[in-house]
Design a protein around this motif. Structure first.
Motif, PDB file in Angstrom:
ATOM      1  N   LYS A  68     -11.218  -2.999   5.609  1.00 51.32           N
ATOM      2  CA  LYS A  68     -11.891  -3.005   4.325  1.00 51.32           C
ATOM      3  C   LYS A  68     -13.077  -2.049   4.342  1.00 51.32           C
ATOM      4  O   LYS A  68     -13.800  -1.946   5.331  1.00 51.32           O
ATOM      5  CB  LYS A  68     -12.357  -4.418   3.975  1.00 51.32           C
ATOM      6  CG  LYS A  68     -11.230  -5.356   3.578  1.00 51.32           C
ATOM      7  CD  LYS A  68     -11.768  -6.658   3.014  1.00 51.32           C
ATOM      8  CE  LYS A  68     -10.634  -7.535   2.512  1.00 51.32           C
ATOM      9  NZ  LYS A  68     -11.132  -8.803   1.916  1.00 51.32           N
ATOM     10  N   LYS A  69     -13.235  -1.353   3.244  1.00 48.67           N
ATOM     11  CA  LYS A  69     -14.317  -0.382   3.140  1.00 48.67           C
ATOM     12  C   LYS A  69     -15.653  -1.127   3.023  1.00 48.67           C
ATOM     13  O   LYS A  69     -15.801  -2.043   2.213  1.00 48.67           O
ATOM     14  CB  LYS A  69     -14.111   0.515   1.924  1.00 48.67           C
ATOM     15  CG  LYS A  69     -15.117   1.653   1.820  1.00 48.67           C
ATOM     16  CD  LYS A  69     -14.804   2.536   0.619  1.00 48.67           C
ATOM     17  CE  LYS A  69     -13.497   3.288   0.830  1.00 48.67           C
ATOM     18  NZ  LYS A  69     -13.249   4.227  -0.295  1.00 48.67           N
TER      19      LYS A  69
ATOM     20  N   SER B 124      -2.701   6.847   4.440  1.00 47.21           N
ATOM     21  CA  SER B 124      -2.857   5.943   3.310  1.00 47.21           C
ATOM     22  C   SER B 124      -4.284   6.009   2.790  1.00 47.21           C
ATOM     23  O   SER B 124      -5.233   6.023   3.569  1.00 47.21           O
ATOM     24  CB  SER B 124      -2.521   4.504   3.706  1.00 47.21           C
ATOM     25  OG  SER B 124      -2.755   3.624   2.612  1.00 47.21           O
ATOM     26  N   LYS B 125      -4.410   6.087   1.466  1.00 50.65           N
ATOM     27  CA  LYS B 125      -5.706   5.989   0.807  1.00 50.65           C
ATOM     28  C   LYS B 125      -5.586   4.885  -0.238  1.00 50.65           C
ATOM     29  O   LYS B 125      -4.917   5.062  -1.261  1.00 50.65           O
ATOM     30  CB  LYS B 125      -6.094   7.317   0.152  1.00 50.65           C
ATOM     31  CG  LYS B 125      -6.443   8.412   1.151  1.00 50.65           C
ATOM     32  CD  LYS B 125      -6.941   9.663   0.448  1.00 50.65           C
ATOM     33  CE  LYS B 125      -7.346  10.730   1.468  1.00 50.65           C
ATOM     34  NZ  LYS B 125      -7.843  11.967   0.803  1.00 50.65           N
ATOM     35  N   THR B 126      -6.221   3.756   0.053  1.00 53.69           N
ATOM     36  CA  THR B 126      -6.114   2.574  -0.797  1.00 53.69           C
ATOM     37  C   THR B 126      -7.501   2.151  -1.252  1.00 53.69           C
ATOM     38  O   THR B 126      -8.430   2.089  -0.435  1.00 53.69           O
ATOM     39  CB  THR B 126      -5.434   1.417  -0.020  1.00 53.69           C
ATOM     40  OG1 THR B 126      -4.171   1.866   0.470  1.00 53.69           O
ATOM     41  CG2 THR B 126      -5.240   0.209  -0.916  1.00 53.69           C
ATOM     42  N   ASP B 127      -7.647   1.877  -2.524  1.00 58.39           N
ATOM     43  CA  ASP B 127      -8.941   1.455  -3.069  1.00 58.39           C
ATOM     44  C   ASP B 127      -9.442   0.214  -2.335  1.00 58.39           C
ATOM     45  O   ASP B 127      -8.707  -0.761  -2.150  1.00 58.39           O
ATOM     46  CB  ASP B 127      -8.817   1.144  -4.563  1.00 58.39           C
ATOM     47  CG  ASP B 127      -8.576   2.396  -5.400  1.00 58.39           C
ATOM     48  OD1 ASP B 127      -8.865   3.481  -4.896  1.00 58.39           O
ATOM     49  OD2 ASP B 127      -8.098   2.258  -6.545  1.00 58.39           O
ATOM     50  N   GLY B 128     -10.704   0.273  -1.925  1.00 57.82           N
ATOM     51  CA  GLY B 128     -11.318  -0.856  -1.246  1.00 57.82           C
ATOM     52  C   GLY B 128     -11.111  -0.873   0.253  1.00 57.82           C
ATOM     53  O   GLY B 128     -11.613  -1.763   0.934  1.00 57.82           O
ATOM     54  N   TYR B 129     -10.381   0.147   0.790  1.00 56.73           N
ATOM     55  CA  TYR B 129     -10.103   0.193   2.228  1.00 56.73           C
ATOM     56  C   TYR B 129     -10.412   1.586   2.781  1.00 56.73           C
ATOM     57  O   TYR B 129     -10.370   2.583   2.051  1.00 56.73           O
ATOM     58  CB  TYR B 129      -8.637  -0.160   2.506  1.00 56.73           C
ATOM     59  CG  TYR B 129      -8.301  -1.599   2.221  1.00 56.73           C
ATOM     60  CD1 TYR B 129      -8.373  -2.573   3.222  1.00 56.73           C
ATOM     61  CD2 TYR B 129      -7.922  -2.003   0.946  1.00 56.73           C
ATOM     62  CE1 TYR B 129      -8.081  -3.903   2.959  1.00 56.73           C
ATOM     63  CE2 TYR B 129      -7.637  -3.338   0.668  1.00 56.73           C
ATOM     64  CZ  TYR B 129      -7.709  -4.272   1.670  1.00 56.73           C
ATOM     65  OH  TYR B 129      -7.422  -5.582   1.415  1.00 56.73           O
TER      66      TYR B 129
ATOM     67  N   ILE C 143       0.848  -1.188   0.000  1.00 59.09           N
ATOM     68  CA  ILE C 143       0.000   0.000   0.000  1.00 59.09           C
ATOM     69  C   ILE C 143       0.884   1.238   0.000  1.00 59.09           C
ATOM     70  O   ILE C 143       2.020   1.221   0.473  1.00 59.09           O
ATOM     71  CB  ILE C 143      -0.946   0.028   1.223  1.00 59.09           C
ATOM     72  CG1 ILE C 143      -0.140   0.145   2.530  1.00 59.09           C
ATOM     73  CG2 ILE C 143      -1.849  -1.180   1.250  1.00 59.09           C
ATOM     74  CD1 ILE C 143      -1.008   0.381   3.747  1.00 59.09           C
ATOM     75  N   ASN C 144       0.358   2.323  -0.537  1.00 61.21           N
ATOM     76  CA  ASN C 144       1.122   3.569  -0.627  1.00 61.21           C
ATOM     77  C   ASN C 144       0.975   4.365   0.663  1.00 61.21           C
ATOM     78  O   ASN C 144      -0.138   4.621   1.118  1.00 61.21           O
ATOM     79  CB  ASN C 144       0.635   4.399  -1.813  1.00 61.21           C
ATOM     80  CG  ASN C 144       1.567   5.550  -2.122  1.00 61.21           C
ATOM     81  OD1 ASN C 144       2.734   5.339  -2.458  1.00 61.21           O
ATOM     82  ND2 ASN C 144       1.076   6.768  -2.018  1.00 61.21           N
ATOM     83  N   ILE C 145       2.097   4.739   1.266  1.00 61.03           N
ATOM     84  CA  ILE C 145       2.115   5.504   2.514  1.00 61.03           C
ATOM     85  C   ILE C 145       2.690   6.889   2.243  1.00 61.03           C
ATOM     86  O   ILE C 145       3.749   7.025   1.610  1.00 61.03           O
ATOM     87  CB  ILE C 145       2.970   4.804   3.589  1.00 61.03           C
ATOM     88  CG1 ILE C 145       2.411   3.425   3.918  1.00 61.03           C
ATOM     89  CG2 ILE C 145       3.049   5.660   4.853  1.00 61.03           C
ATOM     90  CD1 ILE C 145       1.080   3.447   4.619  1.00 61.03           C
ATOM     91  N   THR C 146       2.004   7.912   2.708  1.00 67.40           N
ATOM     92  CA  THR C 146       2.523   9.278   2.647  1.00 67.40           C
ATOM     93  C   THR C 146       2.658   9.816   4.067  1.00 67.40           C
ATOM     94  O   THR C 146       2.052   9.287   5.004  1.00 67.40           O
ATOM     95  CB  THR C 146       1.600  10.201   1.838  1.00 67.40           C
ATOM     96  OG1 THR C 146       0.301  10.240   2.468  1.00 67.40           O
ATOM     97  CG2 THR C 146       1.443   9.701   0.412  1.00 67.40           C
ATOM     98  N   THR C 147       3.457  10.870   4.227  1.00 66.03           N
ATOM     99  CA  THR C 147       3.667  11.459   5.549  1.00 66.03           C
ATOM    100  C   THR C 147       3.557  12.971   5.466  1.00 66.03           C
ATOM    101  O   THR C 147       3.593  13.560   4.372  1.00 66.03           O
ATOM    102  CB  THR C 147       5.062  11.101   6.113  1.00 66.03           C
ATOM    103  OG1 THR C 147       6.055  11.845   5.395  1.00 66.03           O
ATOM    104  CG2 THR C 147       5.348   9.614   5.955  1.00 66.03           C
TER     105      THR C 147
END
Length: 286
Positions: free
Chosen positions: A206-207, A178-183, A151-155
Motif C-alpha cells: 500500500k502506498k 503494475s501501477k494500481t491506485d493506492g499501491y 489488478i492490471n498487469i503489463t509486460t
C-alpha cells in the motif's frame, strides 16, 4: 532455401523460431511440400506464441539474437528403398554459429520415417509432432494471482490482463509491471528457463501517505529542537535567578547565561522551522 512467410499472424510477445533445412533434403522433397509445411507449421506455432522465420546471414550476425533458437530439418541416409527419414533438431543461434549442428542431431526434437507416397499425410503428422514437442519442451504455462486481486498487469512483451490470469509463453525472460491506485508501483523480472506450469503470487504494498525516507530526519530535528528548548529554559532560569548584586559584581556570568539562552532559543526556532519543512516535504514528495 525456401523463405518462410514468418510475420503473418505473429504477435509482439511471440518468440522467434528460425527455420533452416538441409540442402540435400530440400532438393529431395517436392517444393509444394516445403511451402505447405512452412505455412501450416507457422500457423500452428503462433498458437503457442512462436513466430517461424527464415534463418538468414543477417540474423546470424545479430549479436542480440544469440539466445534465439533454430529448428533445423535434415535427414539420415536413405534407410530402405521404400522409407526415408526426417530429423528435426533444435539449437540456439549461438550454437549454430559455432558449428554445433552435429551435437543437436544427437538429441533431436523428432526423428521420424516416412514413405514418399505418403508425403501429404506425413506432413500433417510431422507438424503435429513438432508443435507438441515444442509445447512440452519450450513452452511455459504462467498463472498469476495477486493481493489485492483484479489488478492490471503489463509486460515488456506487450501482454496485458487483470489478475488472476493465465498466459502461454515460450521459455525466456518476462518483466511484470503494475501501477494500481493506492499501491506502490510494482515491477518483477521472472526467468522462465523451464517448460511447464509456473505460478506467481504478487503482493503489492500500500502506498504510504508520506515519504518514509524523510520521517527520520524530521524526528531528529524535532528531538534536537526539544533539546534546545530545555537548554534555553535552563540558561534563562539561571539568568532570571541572578540578583542585582550578581549583575554588578559578576557581570561576566550574568551575560554568559543570557547569551547562552539566546543561542539555544535561536537554535530551537531554526530546528523547528527545518522540522516543519521536512514534515511538509514528506507529504509532498512521494
Amino acid at each position: 532455401m525456401s523463405a518462410v512467410n514468418a510475420q503473418q499472424g505473429c504477435t509482439s510477445e511471440a518468440r522467434s523460431l528460425y527455420f533452416s533445412i538441409n540442402q540435400t533434403l530440400e532438393q529431395n522433397l517436392p517444393h509444394s511440400f516445403i511451402t505447405d509445411f512452412n505455412k501450416e507449421l507457422g500457423a500452428s506455432l503462433t498458437e503457442i506464441h512462436f513466430c517461424l522465420k527464415t534463418l538468414t546471414p543477417e540474423i546470424l550476425s545479430d549479436t542480440t539474437a544469440r539466445d534465439d533458437i533454430v529448428m533445423y530439418m535434415s535427414s539420415e541416409n536413405q534407410i530402405t528403398d521404400s522409407f526415408n527419414s526426417i530429423i528435426i533438431s533444435i539449437l540456439t543461434i549461438n550454437d549454430w554459429a559455432k558449428g554445433n549442428i552435429g551435437t543437436s542431431l544427437e538429441h533431436p526434437l523428432i526423428s521420424i520415417t516416412y514413405q514418399p507416397e505418403e508425403l501429404n499425410t506425413f506432413r500433417s503428422v510431422l507438424i503435429k509432432k513438432i508443435v507438441e514437442n515444442i509445447r512440452t519442451q519450450y513452452v511455459c504455462h504462467i498463472r498469476i494471482q495477486s493481493s489485492p486481486p483484479n489488478i492490471n498487469i503489463t509486460t515488456d512483451l506487450g501482454l496485458e490482463g487483470k489478475t488472476p490470469l493465465e498466459w502461454i509463453l515460450p521459455v525466456g525472460n518476462l518483466t511484470l509491471r503494475s501501477k494500481t491506485d493506492g499501491y506502490e508501483p510494482f515491477q518483477k523480472k521472472i526467468v522462465l528457463d523451464e517448460p511447464g506450469i509456473h505460478t506467481y503470487f504478487l503482493e503489492l504494498k500500500k502506498k504510504q501517505f508520506y515519504n518514509s525516507r524523510l520521517i527520520i530526519p524530521t524526528v531528529v530535528l524535532l528531538l534536537s529542537s526539544a533539546a534546545c528548548y530545555y537548554g534555553e529554559h535552563y540558561h534563562y532560569s539561571r539568568y532570571t535567578n541572578y540578583g542585582r548584586d550578581d549583575a554588578l559584581n559578576n557581570p561576566g556570568v550574568f551575560e554568559k547565561s543570557y547569551n547562552s539562552a539566546k543561542k539555544f532559543e535561536t537554535a530551537k526556532y531554526t530546528l523547528l522551522a527545518l522540522c516543519g519543512t521536512s514534515l511538509t516535504l514528506s507529504f509532498i514528495i512521494k
